[in-house]
Structures are given as C-alpha cells and as structure tokens.
Design a protein around this motif. Structure first.
Motif, short mmCIF file in Angstrom:
data_model
loop_
_atom_site.label_atom_id
_atom_site.label_comp_id
_atom_site.label_asym_id
_atom_site.label_seq_id
_atom_site.Cartn_x
_atom_site.Cartn_y
_atom_site.Cartn_z
N ALA A 64 0.84 -1.20 0.00
CA ALA A 64 0.00 0.00 0.00
C ALA A 64 0.88 1.25 0.00
O ALA A 64 0.60 2.22 -0.74
CB ALA A 64 -0.94 -0.01 1.21
N ARG A 65 1.95 1.25 0.79
CA ARG A 65 2.89 2.37 0.80
C ARG A 65 3.53 2.54 -0.58
O ARG A 65 3.65 3.65 -1.10
CB ARG A 65 3.98 2.16 1.86
N ARG A 66 3.90 1.42 -1.18
CA ARG A 66 4.50 1.46 -2.52
C ARG A 66 3.52 2.06 -3.53
O ARG A 66 3.91 2.87 -4.38
CB ARG A 66 4.91 0.06 -2.95
N MET A 67 2.26 1.67 -3.44
CA MET A 67 1.25 2.20 -4.36
C MET A 67 1.18 3.72 -4.26
O MET A 67 1.10 4.41 -5.28
CB MET A 67 -0.13 1.61 -4.06
N MET A 68 1.22 4.22 -3.04
CA MET A 68 1.11 5.67 -2.84
C MET A 68 2.40 6.39 -3.26
O MET A 68 2.34 7.43 -3.92
CB MET A 68 0.73 5.97 -1.40
N LEU A 69 3.55 5.82 -2.91
CA LEU A 69 4.83 6.44 -3.27
C LEU A 69 5.04 6.48 -4.77
O LEU A 69 5.55 7.46 -5.31
CB LEU A 69 5.99 5.70 -2.60
N GLU A 70 4.68 5.41 -5.45
CA GLU A 70 4.90 5.32 -6.89
C GLU A 70 3.70 5.84 -7.69
O GLU A 70 3.73 5.82 -8.91
CB GLU A 70 5.22 3.88 -7.30
N ASP A 71 2.65 6.26 -6.97
CA ASP A 71 1.44 6.79 -7.60
C ASP A 71 0.88 5.81 -8.63
O ASP A 71 0.61 6.18 -9.77
CB ASP A 71 1.72 8.15 -8.22
N LEU A 72 0.75 4.55 -8.22
CA LEU A 72 0.24 3.52 -9.11
C LEU A 72 -1.26 3.69 -9.34
O LEU A 72 -2.00 4.09 -8.44
CB LEU A 72 0.51 2.13 -8.53
#
Length: 115
Positions: free
Chosen positions: A67-75
C-alpha cells in the motif's frame, strides 16, 4: 509460487472502494477482482484464487508495505499482482495477465466442445 492452502495460485488485486476521478464509468477495484475471479474460473477452473485488498485498509505488514509502494509510486488502481510482480495497473490488461499465467504454467481447462 504463491499458493493458497488448497493449492490455488494467488492473484492479488489492490484497490479501494473509492473510484478515481478519471475512472468515470469504470468498475470499482472490488468489482474488477470479482470479475477476474469469474473469468479465471471459466478459463482455468479452480486453479486460481483472486484476493482483493483495499490498500487504504491493509490487514498485515505485507499489505501495508505494498500500500505504501502504491502511494509512493502513484500507481493506478486496481493493481494486479501475481508472484509479487505488478502485471497490470489501472484497467486490467488481460493479455499481460494471461501471458504471466502461461509463464507460470497455468493451463486453461479444456473446452467441453473440443472433446
């Protein structure tokens, strides 16, 4: 290969109940997960289990990390994850999904009419 306790390949669909502003008339992430499960059931029988995860309500550390990755990478969601690889994001690309399943050795069930 990531498998459920009963031996099914696990496919993860990360999304949220809120439909993005640019996704007008698109199904929700949860609807997409349900649709993919139905599609996989027809094409592959019971070899695949789709798990929907609301990235705004992760249940464990692995889900929180993604979930953090999704937000950081703006997926773009929904994000379809197979074997910890992002296979497609946004409107699911079935060609990419089927290619990945083929690479993993998941075979379609025989069509009743071809027997």
């Amino acid at each position: 290969m990531r498998r459920t306790e009963d031996g099914k390949l696990e496919v993860f669909v990360y999304g949220t109940g809120i439909i993005c502003a640019s996704c007008i008339n698109a199904p929700s992430s949860e609807e997409t997960a349900s649709w993919l499960q139905s599609l996989f059931n027809r094409k592959y029988g019971d070899q695949i289990h789709v798990k929907y995860i609301d990235f705004q309500k992760p249940a464990n550390e692995e889900e929180k990390a993604f979930a953090r990755r999704m937000m950081l990478e703006d997926l773009w969601y929904p994000v379809v994850l197979i074997e910890d690889e992002i296979v497609t994001e946004g409107n699911p690309n079935l060609k990419k999904i089927f290619k990945k399943l083929d690479q993993l050795g998941i075979k379609p069930i025989e069509d009743e009419q071809t027997r």
